[in-house]
Structure formats: C-alpha cells, structure tokens
Design a protein around this motif. Structure first.
Motif: not given
Length: 757
Positions: A63-64, A66, A60
C-alpha cells in the motif's frame, strides 16, 4: 535424538514415499520429491504461528509502495525467511480440484523469500509439481506430511542430517548406487570439534570467530563446531559470536544445509553457504582471499576431480596459488595430486585460508582415508602436500579412527589436526594416535556404520591428544622422521661388441619398431630406403589395414605415434646410412669379438674419421649400441675421463679414481638403464646417503653409485602400520599337535564305518 528415533522418522517418511509415489517414480527417484517436501514442511511449520502478521505487513508495504520489503517481512515472520502467499500447507490439503491445487501450490512456492527460492531451485522441485498434480498425488502427499506424528520442525541440524542420510541410503540402494559422500556421523564431528577447540579453550577471548567447511554437506560440522566453541567460551565467561562459511557441490545437500541454518535462525550464516554443481571448491573457490579461525571438513576421498582439473587448465596450466606454492626454493612447488583422488587438495585449500596475523592463528581438523598418508612418490602431489605441511611444522597429530565409523564406508579413516600456532612442546613434532580400538558397538547398524564413539571414547582420545605423551596408543616423532630422499642408484653398462652379419642386418631397423619395419621391408623392399615418397601412399594404406569399410570406432591397427614414426622418411634414410656403415665396419674390423667396448668404440671412431663420415652423437651411439650386447663380465663402458685439476674423485656419485699410465685419472661410466634402481634414504639417516649406500647397497653391488641430481628429490610418507601393528601370536606347536591327536582319536574307525554303511 537417538538412533532409534532417527530410524523411526526415516521409516515413516519412506512409508509416505512408498504409499504416494510407488506408481509414479522408480524408488531411486523418490528423493526428487521427498527431500524437498521434508524441507518445505519444516519451513512451513516454523512460519505458521506468524502467518497473519506477515500477510498484514506485506499488504501494508504494498500500500505504501515500498519496494525493499525483505527486512520488514523477516521481522514480521520472526525468522530469517518468510512466505507472502496467502496459503500454508494446511490450507492446501483441503483442495479437491487438482487444477486449483496445482495453481495454489505454485503460488505457495512463489511466496517464499529469495533465500528459500535458492533452496527450491537447488532441489529442482518445481519440475516435479506437474507430474504430481496430473497423477492426483499432490494433495495426498501434502496430507501425509501434515501427520501430527511427524514432528520435523523439532529436529536439530545433525538429526536432520541423520534422517537425510538414511533416506539417501535407501534411495541409492534401489539404484545400486553408493550412499552419499556428504555426511559425517555426529560422534566423529564432536571429536573433531573437541580436537580443534579444547587445546586453545583457555585462550579464547571475547570476539568474533569465523568457521569454515570446504565440503559442507548438510552443515552438521559447522553447527556442532559452533555449539562447541560457544559452550567452551561460556564456561570461561567469554562472549563470542560466530560466522559460518561453507561450500558444497551437491545441490541437494546444499539445500538441506541452507534450510537448516534458516530454521535455526541463522539467516546470515545461511547466506554464507555457497553450493550447487557450479560451485566446486577446487575449481571455483567461493571465498578467495578470506581467512578463517577454525576449519573442519570431510572431503570426498577416492573420487576423481578430473573435471575440476580440466576447468583449471589441466595439470600443466594450474596457476591457482592454493595448489602451487612457494616452498623449498621453488616458487611453483606443485601440490597437484593424481586426478583420481583430490582429498589432499581440500586440505591444501584450507591451509591457504589460515590466519597468520592473529594470536590463535588457525586450527584445522579434516578427515582422510589412509591413502593420504602414503600415496604419491617423492616429488608427486600427495607427497609434496605432506612435505609442505611437515616442513612448515603445521601438523599436530593424526588420529586413526575405528573401522566402520562412517555411514558409507568401512575403510580406515584418520583425522588430521593442524595448527600454525603450535605450543612449545609440540614444535617440530607430530603425534600419531591409534584410536582404532576405542569405540562402542551400535545396537543397530546405520548403513555401514556399526560402531560409535561414546562420550568416554571421545574424552579418552582428546585426553591422549592433550597429554602429548608416549604410550602404547600414542607415538611422538620429529617431523623429519617421515621424510626420505629417493635416490637413483646406477650401475655401469658393460658391453661386448662385434660386427657380426646378424647385428649389421638389424641396423636396417635401428630407429625402433623393428618387427613392423621388418614387415614393411618384406612388403615393399628397399624402396623404403631409396624412394620412400613413391611408396608412402601404399604404406599408409597397408598400415591402415587396406580397407575403407572398417568400423570407425575400431582400434587402429597401428597406434598413431608408431604410425607417425613409420611414415617418417628421414628415419628410413638414417637407418639406410647406419646399415651401410655397419657393412663397411664389418669389412674393416672383421668378425673379431671385442671384450672391451671402449676399444671397439675407438676403432669405430677411427674408421669413421678415416672415411670422412660425420655422425651426430645420437647416431654414433645408435651405431655402437646396435653392434653390441650386454655382458656382466665385460669392462664398464667409459662415459668421461678427467685428468689434472679436474680429476676430483667421488665414488659415491660415480667418479672413480684409476691410474692410467702412472697418472691419477677419474673415470665416469655409462649407466645401464636396466640395472637402475631406487632407494629411500631416511632424512634422519646417521651419516646420510653415503652411510646408507655403504651399508645397504655396496655389499651387493660394489660398482654402484648414486645419481647426484636425484638426491634433491625428497618425499614424505606416514605409516601407522609400522608403529601400531601387532601381529597375531601364533599357537604353540604343542597345542596344535594335541588338537590333531584329539581329532585322530575322535575319527578313529570313522572311514571304515562309513564304507560298511
């Protein structure tokens, strides 16, 4: 965990090592693989339940886009560390292809968080992976560590320390090395924690406390101390938080310590542990300027710190304010100890980190060997550390522990307890406690440790400390009781003199090294005196042995300092002049023996003045001494004469009043270096130095005096033997006689029967 359980786990792991690594490593090198594998298995077991959540969080975050993912991943792992590799150790044990296993295992290692990477780097474990893979041992090793009987994740810090130490002992026995210096038994640590917390337990308030260990080892002292403080606070309805700080030079033990703190959920504390070979507490203080509430440590004793000394600039170049302090009017009072033992410097380091602006101040408990009590002469580093501590009234007590208490040594050990907030009844006092007889034997030895402190033993020691009363095992002294002045006692030089041919001849070599100078004179004659430059080259060759083919590593025939003196042209010229003057004096004064060297000196000085010969003080003294010899019956050699208002007598310090031509005169005499001696005068001596000298010296040497400058040299030493030693009671002679008579009866006729046989 019991000693039996610790021994079982250590034996099980040793069996793994023997099964898998026997043909790959010598036994002393098993540790390079086994210790990091223990840590990996413990970390892996803790991370397993939340592995899926961590991988999902990682995907996650990626994907973002970060970048700073650490905090979120720790939350997902529910631990202060994580692993983002898609593998666990259980996944890897099914691999049959060694190349794939090696690649996946390396991926698994790379997936750990940065704090675990630091641990792996300290172990240098990645260096072992290619060797394990090539020999087809990696998969077997993983399989063995996944055995369900081996429950490593359930071990607390001190149990893990016990297993670690037992394994290290076995590894080192195979290399004929000593066991590690990094581990202190739990019973000793528990006692130390009680000694620093129990006396102030009722003064603990809600708040945050900082704990520090300067030789952290596997971290057991810090975690036991933390647990003890927390328990005492909770019993009194207080809420405390603790921050642990430590420094450890051994990379392996540092890695174990950090891993255990991570496993116990103390990620922040794990980050406060600094370690590795480059992080020596003495030469590279990791916590400069930081102060702590409570400090515990078991520093290495009898271990050289010469490398640290060199890093710090050498003995004369150390400016570290932990070890050069402002004390007794000296802004650079040196606490620097001998380079072969740095344990007292660890204590000085901890004292430098005491809090002086808080209600509780700081409390310290540190383990030392017996040498910290008495090594070091007055003015030397060890003695100065004791003086600094005692004159600042920081030492509360020293407790002697039972022999064979520690894993790797059977010597006598002592716990020093310090505080800069002594209670009223302890101020100016020191308590010595002999707990050497308070112990319970172990059913099975752990290394050299054959006894332990039971809960009852610990309580007895702590209660004796808290009671602060004189008993057979507890003695109380004024701080100054341990101090003394080391005074130099002088006696006058007494000489007879004569310008004999033998003494005059010896003036040829008055500069010293007489045997070598005489040998050179036999070889090269008077050219040494009259034209040294012409023979210098051949003298050098002679001193070097006269050969160019000698082994470069061989010891030189003549030491460099002596060689330098022998090649000094000015010394030869000086000796020539003194010899010539000696010959002239022999003509002037004849062979008369002067019973009084003072009269001889007057005659020599008059002769030199008459000849217009000017000699410096050193050369004049050499000339006079060269024509004299010691004689206990001769009058003392006068150094200085004072008359009039300056004539103040002080026999104690060598200023004696005599009458010369009916007038009071004060004489000072030359001291004879061969008769110089030292006396230790207790600081609490009634009447001081004068009374001591009058009682102990004057009856045997009535012409003695004290070098006044030496009275400022103060030392401190602490002796347990003096106060607690009990000599064995000798058997009565009647019993011995009875035994002898019994033996005589039993052996009657024995020799005859033996001869007949």
């Amino acid at each position: 965990m019991t000693n039996a359980e610790v021994a079982w786990i250590a034996h099980f792991i040793w069996g793994i090592a023997d099964d898998v690594l026997r043909d790959l490593y010598v036994r002393g090198k098993y540790r390079d693989v086994i210790l990091p594998m223990i840590v990996l298995r413990r970390l892996d077991a803790v991370l397993e339940p939340n592995k899926v959540e961590v991988l999902a969080m990682k995907e996650n975050l990626d994907t973002k886009g970060i970048v700073n993912q650490e905090a979120a991943l720790k939350v997902a792992a529910k631990q202060p560390f994580y692993n983002t590799s898609r593998f666990s150790l259980r996944d890897l044990r099914s691999r049959t292809d060694q190349r794939q296993l090696k690649a996946d295992f390396e991926d698994y290692l790379e997936g750990f968080s940065s704090n675990v990477q630091d641990i792996l780097t300290s172990f240098e474990f990645r260096n072992q992976v290619p060797r394990l893979s090539k020999s087809d041992a990696l998969g077997t090793l993983i399989e063995k560590f996944l055995d369900p009987n081996l429950k490593l994740s359930s071990l607390d810090n001190h149990a893990m320390g016990s297993v670690f130490e037992e394994l290290v002992r076995r590894f080192n026995e195979e290399n004929n090395e000593e066991a590690g210096e990094h581990w202190t038994p739990r019973d000793a640590v528990k006692l130390m924690a009680n000694l620093i917390f129990r006396p102030i337990a009722d003064q603990i308030t809600d708040g945050t406390y900082l704990l520090y260990d300067a030789a952290a080892g596997t971290g057991g002292m810090l975690t036991v101390a933390e647990a003890t403080l927390t328990e005492l606070a909770e019993e009194r309805g207080k809420r405390v938080s603790t921050h642990l700080y430590g420094q450890e030079i051994n990379a392996e033990t540092y890695a174990i310590c950090k891993a255990d703190l991570l496993l116990s959920g103390e990620g922040e504390n794990a980050d406060n542990i600094v370690g590795g070979p480059e992080h020596s507490t003495l030469s590279n203080d990791a916590f400069k300027g930081r102060k702590f509430d409570f400090m515990l440590s078991n520093p290495p004793y009898g271990k050289s710190w010469k490398t640290d000394l060199e890093r710090m600039g050498g003995k004369g170049g150390i400016t570290d304010r932990r070890f050069t302090v402002d004390h007794a009017g000296d802004p650079a009072f040196s606490l620097i100890t001998r380079s072969n033992d740095g344990q007292m410097l660890f204590l000085a380091n901890m004292i430098s980190k005491m809090k002086h602006d808080s209600t509780l101040g700081s409390r310290i408990a540190e383990v030392h060997s017996g040498s910290s009590l008495f090594t070091g002469d007055a003015g030397q580093g060890e003695s100065n550390v004791r003086r600094w501590i005692l004159e600042n009234d920081w030492l509360e007590a020293i407790i002697q522990l039972p022999l064979n208490m520690f894993y790797n040594t059977g010597i006598a050990t002592y716990i020093w307890v310090l505080s800069n907030r002594k209670p009223e009844q302890r101020r100016g006092k020191v308590q010595l406690i002999d707990a050497s007889g308070w112990f319970s034997p172990l059913r099975r030895n752990l290394g050299q440790k054959n006894c332990e402190l039971s809960d009852a033993d610990t309580e007895r020691i702590v209660e004796t400390f808290l009671a602060f009363e004189e008993t057979e095992q507890s003695k109380i002294f004024d701080n100054a009781y341990f101090g003394y002045r080391k005074v130099r006692v002088e006696r006058p030089l007494r000489l007879r003199s004569q310008c004999s041919p033998e003494l005059v001849e010896q003036l040829r070599f008055a500069s010293g090294d007489q045997a070598l100078r005489s040998e050179l004179h036999d070889q090269f004659g008077d050219q040494l005196f009259d034209g040294f430059a012409k023979v210098r080259t051949v003298v050098e060759e002679y001193l070097d042995g006269g050969s160019d083919d000698e082994d470069e590593d061989a010891e030189p025939r003549v030491k460099p300092a002596v060689r330098k003196r022998l090649l000094d042209e000015k010394r030869w010229a000086r000796d020539k002049r003194l010899h010539a003057l000696g010959e002239r004096l022999a003509e002037e004064l004849g062979a008369e023996v002067f019973d009084d060297h003072n009269e001889f000196a007057l005659r020599v000085n008059a002769a030199l003045t008459g000849w217009g010969e000017k000699l410096g003080a050193a050369d004049r003294k050499t000339l006079l001494r060269g024509l004299s010899w010691r004689d206990e019956q001769a009058p003392p050699v006068v150094k200085k004469v004072s008359k009039g208002v300056k004539a103040v007598s002080d026999p104690l310090h060598g200023r004696f009043e005599v009458e010369v031509e009916g007038k009071p005169t004060v004489m000072e005499y030359e001291a004879d270096p061969e008769l110089s001696d030292f006396e230790q005068v207790p600081l609490l001596e009634p009447g001081g130095v004068a009374a001591f000298i009058a009682r102990e010296v004057m009856p045997y040497a009535p012409d003695a005096w004290v070098d006044e400058k030496s009275e400022s040299k103060i030392g401190y030493e602490i002796s347990f033997t003096r106060h607690f030693y009990k000599p064995a009671t000798l058997r009565p002679l009647s019993e011995i006689e009875a035994d002898i008579r019994k033996l005589l009866v039993e052996s009657d006729g024995l020799v005859e029967r033996a001869l007949d046989a």
